[in-house]
Design a protein around this motif. Structure first.
Motif, PDB file in Angstrom:
ATOM      1  N   ALA A  86       5.462  -0.094   9.368  1.00 42.11           N
ATOM      2  CA  ALA A  86       6.484  -1.144   9.372  1.00 42.11           C
ATOM      3  C   ALA A  86       6.777  -1.631   7.953  1.00 42.11           C
ATOM      4  O   ALA A  86       7.941  -1.820   7.581  1.00 42.11           O
ATOM      5  CB  ALA A  86       6.054  -2.301  10.261  1.00 42.11           C
ATOM      6  N   CYS A  87       5.740  -1.833   7.145  1.00 49.23           N
ATOM      7  CA  CYS A  87       5.928  -2.280   5.756  1.00 49.23           C
ATOM      8  C   CYS A  87       6.681  -1.235   4.937  1.00 49.23           C
ATOM      9  O   CYS A  87       7.578  -1.574   4.165  1.00 49.23           O
ATOM     10  CB  CYS A  87       4.579  -2.599   5.118  1.00 49.23           C
ATOM     11  SG  CYS A  87       3.803  -4.089   5.754  1.00 49.23           S
ATOM     12  N   GLU A  88       6.319   0.035   5.108  1.00 52.60           N
ATOM     13  CA  GLU A  88       7.000   1.102   4.374  1.00 52.60           C
ATOM     14  C   GLU A  88       8.462   1.220   4.806  1.00 52.60           C
ATOM     15  O   GLU A  88       9.351   1.414   3.975  1.00 52.60           O
ATOM     16  CB  GLU A  88       6.278   2.434   4.591  1.00 52.60           C
ATOM     17  CG  GLU A  88       4.923   2.498   3.911  1.00 52.60           C
ATOM     18  CD  GLU A  88       4.096   3.710   4.316  1.00 52.60           C
ATOM     19  OE1 GLU A  88       4.512   4.460   5.239  1.00 52.60           O
ATOM     20  OE2 GLU A  88       3.021   3.899   3.733  1.00 52.60           O
ATOM     21  N   ARG A 113      16.991  -8.333   2.208  1.00 49.25           N
ATOM     22  CA  ARG A 113      15.534  -8.327   2.334  1.00 49.25           C
ATOM     23  C   ARG A 113      15.074  -7.461   3.493  1.00 49.25           C
ATOM     24  O   ARG A 113      15.542  -7.613   4.617  1.00 49.25           O
ATOM     25  CB  ARG A 113      15.019  -9.749   2.602  1.00 49.25           C
ATOM     26  CG  ARG A 113      15.327 -10.742   1.531  1.00 49.25           C
ATOM     27  CD  ARG A 113      14.329 -10.643   0.386  1.00 49.25           C
ATOM     28  NE  ARG A 113      14.570 -11.681  -0.577  1.00 49.25           N
ATOM     29  CZ  ARG A 113      15.191 -11.506  -1.736  1.00 49.25           C
ATOM     30  NH1 ARG A 113      15.621 -10.319  -2.072  1.00 49.25           N
ATOM     31  NH2 ARG A 113      15.387 -12.504  -2.560  1.00 49.25           N
ATOM     32  N   GLY A 114      14.146  -6.579   3.188  1.00 49.65           N
ATOM     33  CA  GLY A 114      13.457  -5.835   4.234  1.00 49.65           C
ATOM     34  C   GLY A 114      12.207  -6.620   4.600  1.00 49.65           C
ATOM     35  O   GLY A 114      11.542  -7.167   3.720  1.00 49.65           O
ATOM     36  N   ILE A 115      11.910  -6.710   5.877  1.00 48.84           N
ATOM     37  CA  ILE A 115      10.751  -7.486   6.300  1.00 48.84           C
ATOM     38  C   ILE A 115      10.041  -6.774   7.442  1.00 48.84           C
ATOM     39  O   ILE A 115      10.671  -6.203   8.328  1.00 48.84           O
ATOM     40  CB  ILE A 115      11.155  -8.917   6.704  1.00 48.84           C
ATOM     41  CG1 ILE A 115       9.932  -9.764   6.967  1.00 48.84           C
ATOM     42  CG2 ILE A 115      12.096  -8.913   7.880  1.00 48.84           C
ATOM     43  CD1 ILE A 115      10.203 -11.243   7.072  1.00 48.84           C
ATOM     44  N   ALA A 116       8.727  -6.782   7.378  1.00 49.62           N
ATOM     45  CA  ALA A 116       7.893  -6.250   8.454  1.00 49.62           C
ATOM     46  C   ALA A 116       7.166  -7.428   9.087  1.00 49.62           C
ATOM     47  O   ALA A 116       6.797  -8.376   8.400  1.00 49.62           O
ATOM     48  CB  ALA A 116       6.886  -5.248   7.902  1.00 49.62           C
ATOM     49  N   ASP A 168       9.311   7.442  14.568  1.00 52.44           N
ATOM     50  CA  ASP A 168       8.524   8.653  14.294  1.00 52.44           C
ATOM     51  C   ASP A 168       7.245   8.303  13.553  1.00 52.44           C
ATOM     52  O   ASP A 168       6.181   8.877  13.817  1.00 52.44           O
ATOM     53  CB  ASP A 168       9.335   9.655  13.472  1.00 52.44           C
ATOM     54  CG  ASP A 168      10.502  10.257  14.251  1.00 52.44           C
ATOM     55  OD1 ASP A 168      10.539  10.106  15.495  1.00 52.44           O
ATOM     56  OD2 ASP A 168      11.378  10.880  13.608  1.00 52.44           O
ATOM     57  N   GLY A 169       7.337   7.367  12.621  1.00 46.83           N
ATOM     58  CA  GLY A 169       6.160   6.937  11.870  1.00 46.83           C
ATOM     59  C   GLY A 169       5.118   6.271  12.758  1.00 46.83           C
ATOM     60  O   GLY A 169       3.917   6.502  12.618  1.00 46.83           O
TER      61      GLY A 169
END
Length: 131
Positions: free
Chosen positions: A26-28, A55-58, A118-119
């Motif tokens: 999720a962070c990646e 902003r990307g956020i996990a 997929d990750g």
């Protein structure tokens, strides 16, 4: 009963490892979403504020692990730039609307859905194989 205790301890250990690995995914993904949105924006920067506010956020709750992208000009639910980037449309005076011309958040989410799911699948599979 000792055998069952060992089984449940092992399951707990596997679950913790899977969650840790899924949080990493999720962070990646969130970091990749932020880079993508900033690099693929379709508007011309005037001040750079809209781009800087992407902003990307996990996050992780008791029910879910997620990765997302949002516009932080006026908070996650603000009506400033974020509204137009999220919805990809803007109503002008006289009722004129321009469609998804400036939308970047939805295309970013769509472009990264496969990476995220997929990750997660791969992380869970690898955690099981290590056990």
């Amino acid at each position: 009963m000792r055998g069952m205790d060992a089984v449940f301890e092992r399951l707990e250990s596997i679950t913790k490892e899977m969650l840790k690995d899924c949080e990493t995914v999720a962070c990646e993904t969130a970091a990749s979403m932020e880079r993508y949105a900033k690099g693929h924006r379709v508007w011309t920067d005037r001040t750079g504020d809209a781009r800087k506010g992407l902003r990307g956020i996990a996050s992780r709750s008791s029910q879910a692990i997620s990765a997302g992208i949002y516009q932080d000009m006026y908070g996650k639910t603000g009506k400033g730039y974020g509204y137009y980037l999220e919805n990809g449309e803007r109503k002008l005076a006289g009722g004129v609307t321009f469609g998804e011309k400036y939308g970047i958040l939805k295309p970013t989410r769509n472009a990264h859905a496969g990476m995220f799911f997929d990750g997660i699948e791969k992380a869970c599979g690898q955690a099981l194989k290590r056990q």
